[in-house]
Design a protein around this motif. Structure first.
Motif, PDB file in Angstrom:
ATOM      1  N   ALA A  78       0.839  -1.209   0.000  1.00 24.41           N
ATOM      2  CA  ALA A  78       0.000   0.000   0.000  1.00 24.41           C
ATOM      3  C   ALA A  78       0.870   1.254   0.000  1.00 24.41           C
ATOM      4  N   ASP A  79       1.909   1.254   0.812  1.00 23.28           N
ATOM      5  CA  ASP A  79       2.811   2.410   0.869  1.00 23.28           C
ATOM      6  C   ASP A  79       3.581   2.582  -0.448  1.00 23.28           C
ATOM      7  N   ALA A  80       4.057   1.475  -1.005  1.00 23.09           N
ATOM      8  CA  ALA A  80       4.844   1.547  -2.240  1.00 23.09           C
ATOM      9  C   ALA A  80       3.993   2.067  -3.401  1.00 23.09           C
ATOM     10  N   PHE A  81       2.736   1.573  -3.514  1.00 16.32           N
ATOM     11  CA  PHE A  81       1.835   2.048  -4.580  1.00 16.32           C
ATOM     12  C   PHE A  81       1.492   3.529  -4.391  1.00 16.32           C
ATOM     13  N   ALA A  82       1.081   3.893  -3.177  1.00 16.11           N
ATOM     14  CA  ALA A  82       0.654   5.269  -2.918  1.00 16.11           C
ATOM     15  C   ALA A  82       1.799   6.237  -3.189  1.00 16.11           C
ATOM     16  N   ALA A  83       3.004   5.896  -2.730  1.00 18.12           N
ATOM     17  CA  ALA A  83       4.149   6.784  -2.924  1.00 18.12           C
ATOM     18  C   ALA A  83       4.478   6.932  -4.414  1.00 18.12           C
ATOM     19  N   ALA A  84       4.367   5.841  -5.175  1.00  7.13           N
ATOM     20  CA  ALA A  84       4.659   5.909  -6.613  1.00  7.13           C
ATOM     21  C   ALA A  84       3.648   6.824  -7.317  1.00  7.13           C
ATOM     22  N   GLU A  85       2.370   6.722  -6.922  1.00  7.27           N
ATOM     23  CA  GLU A  85       1.347   7.590  -7.519  1.00  7.27           C
ATOM     24  C   GLU A  85       1.562   9.052  -7.154  1.00  7.27           C
ATOM     25  N   PHE A  86       1.904   9.269  -5.899  1.00  9.46           N
ATOM     26  CA  PHE A  86       2.207  10.627  -5.424  1.00  9.46           C
ATOM     27  C   PHE A  86       3.369  11.217  -6.236  1.00  9.46           C
ATOM     28  N   LEU A  87       4.437  10.453  -6.391  1.00  3.20           N
ATOM     29  CA  LEU A  87       5.597  10.908  -7.157  1.00  3.20           C
ATOM     30  C   LEU A  87       5.195  11.271  -8.585  1.00  3.20           C
ATOM     31  N   MET A  88       4.389  10.420  -9.215  1.00  2.00           N
ATOM     32  CA  MET A  88       3.980  10.679 -10.594  1.00  2.00           C
ATOM     33  C   MET A  88       3.113  11.926 -10.694  1.00  2.00           C
ATOM     34  N   ASP A  89       2.159  12.059  -9.767  1.00  2.00           N
ATOM     35  CA  ASP A  89       1.277  13.230  -9.802  1.00  2.00           C
ATOM     36  C   ASP A  89       2.078  14.525  -9.670  1.00  2.00           C
ATOM     37  N   TYR A  90       3.050  14.534  -8.778  1.00  2.00           N
ATOM     38  CA  TYR A  90       3.838  15.750  -8.574  1.00  2.00           C
ATOM     39  C   TYR A  90       4.877  15.987  -9.665  1.00  2.00           C
ATOM     40  N   LEU A  91       5.458  14.904 -10.195  1.00  2.00           N
ATOM     41  CA  LEU A  91       6.434  15.063 -11.282  1.00  2.00           C
ATOM     42  C   LEU A  91       5.787  15.704 -12.510  1.00  2.00           C
ATOM     43  N   LYS A  92       4.505  15.381 -12.725  1.00  2.00           N
ATOM     44  CA  LYS A  92       3.797  15.903 -13.901  1.00  2.00           C
ATOM     45  C   LYS A  92       3.694  17.421 -13.895  1.00  2.00           C
ATOM     46  N   SER A  93       3.405  17.999 -12.733  1.00  2.00           N
ATOM     47  CA  SER A  93       3.156  19.449 -12.747  1.00  2.00           C
ATOM     48  C   SER A  93       4.041  20.265 -11.818  1.00  2.00           C
ATOM     49  N   ARG A  94       5.006  19.625 -11.122  1.00  2.00           N
ATOM     50  CA  ARG A  94       5.879  20.395 -10.237  1.00  2.00           C
ATOM     51  C   ARG A  94       7.375  20.217 -10.545  1.00  2.00           C
ATOM     52  N   ALA A  95       7.691  19.352 -11.485  1.00  2.00           N
ATOM     53  CA  ALA A  95       9.095  19.224 -11.900  1.00  2.00           C
ATOM     54  C   ALA A  95       9.241  19.988 -13.227  1.00  2.00           C
ATOM     55  N   PRO A  96      10.265  20.850 -13.347  1.00  2.00           N
ATOM     56  CA  PRO A  96      10.351  21.749 -14.504  1.00  2.00           C
ATOM     57  C   PRO A  96      10.812  21.076 -15.802  1.00  2.00           C
ATOM     58  N   PHE A  97       9.860  20.339 -16.392  1.00  2.00           N
ATOM     59  CA  PHE A  97      10.045  19.749 -17.723  1.00  2.00           C
ATOM     60  C   PHE A  97       8.952  20.304 -18.626  1.00  2.00           C
ATOM     61  N   TRP A  98       9.273  20.448 -19.903  1.00  2.00           N
ATOM     62  CA  TRP A  98       8.286  20.889 -20.890  1.00  2.00           C
ATOM     63  C   TRP A  98       8.439  20.024 -22.124  1.00  2.00           C
ATOM     64  N   LYS A  99       7.268  19.522 -22.606  1.00  2.00           N
ATOM     65  CA  LYS A  99       7.279  18.631 -23.769  1.00  2.00           C
ATOM     66  C   LYS A  99       6.807  19.374 -25.015  1.00  2.00           C
ATOM     67  N   LYS A 100       7.528  19.143 -26.092  1.00  2.00           N
ATOM     68  CA  LYS A 100       7.107  19.681 -27.385  1.00  2.00           C
ATOM     69  C   LYS A 100       6.928  18.514 -28.336  1.00  2.00           C
TER      70      LYS A 100
END
Lengths: 82, 148
Positions: B101-123
């Motif tokens: 449960a912890d491993a799944f939740a943490a992975a989802e949390f990481l993905m959700d935050y990486l999408k909009s809080r890590a400074p990457f831009w896709k073209k």
């Protein structure tokens, strides 16, 4: 003198990735106003700041944040990582 | 904890095996791999731009936050930049924890935050031209479930 960085379409509209800016702007919004007054390409890039994000010394911040002590300001669109 | 921002491809199997090896108290290892998707059949490649320095800093902060929220043994984040062809892995996260449960939740949390809080831009560069990928409201909304 502060370093101002631009990324993604902000970089493309302004036409450069980074520049040094001599400014006495008190806040990010003041800096945006100064840059926008320079040339059309800046005014265009900053025309809707609700579509932009700003980082101060590599931490996400706000347009009303003060610039005192800040060395690096970056402007960019909402991030699309993952 | 390992945070890697790189241009070259990475080997999902080798990274997963290395992440998993030598652990005796972790009952769960979760990995996620993000891949370049071509929705229309016209995508030539994706160009990923990032903000060197802030990228590593932002991902580290997100991973640190995950480690305070869940009981994790370790966290791995690899994110690529540069030109990527359809089907190429863009990024991976791995988490391990005593319980899944912890491993799944943490992975989802990481993905959700990486999408909009890590400074990457896709073209997206397609046969018809190039366009920056716009951030989705849904990506921002995804963060609300982790707040409060």
């Amino acid at each position: 003198m502060i370093d101002v960085l631009y990324f993604a379409w902000v970089r493309e509209r302004i036409g450069l990735p980074k520049e040094k800016v001599e400014t006495s702007a008190a806040t990010v919004a003041d800096l945006v106003a100064e840059l926008s007054a320079r040339e059309e390409r800046y005014a265009l890039a900053f025309s809707d700041t609700s579509a932009l994000r700003v980082a101060l010394d590599q931490d996400l911040s706000d347009f009303d944040a003060p610039l005192a002590g800040v060395r690096e300001v970056a402007f960019f669109p909402p991030m699309t990582g993952g | 904890m390992r945070i890697v921002v790189q241009e070259p491809a990475f080997d999902i199997g080798a990274e997963t095996a290395a992440f998993a090896s030598g652990r005796h108290d972790m009952g769960a290892i979760v990995t996620f791999t993000g891949v370049v998707r071509d929705d229309t059949g016209t995508l030539d490649h994706l160009e990923i731009e990032h903000y060197p320095g802030m990228t590593e800093r932002a991902i580290t902060a997100i991973a640190d936050e995950a480690r305070t929220r869940w009981s994790l043994g370790d966290v791995l984040v690899i994110h690529r930049h540069g030109c990527l062809a359809p089907g190429a892995p863009i990024m991976m996260v791995a988490t391990c924890a005593p319980h899944r449960a912890d491993a799944f939740a943490a992975a989802e949390f990481l993905m959700d935050y990486l999408k909009s809080r890590a400074p990457f831009w896709k073209k997206e560069v397609t046969r018809d031209g190039a366009a920056w990928v716009a951030a989705k409201d849904a990506d921002e909304d995804a963060l609300t479930r982790w707040k409060g």
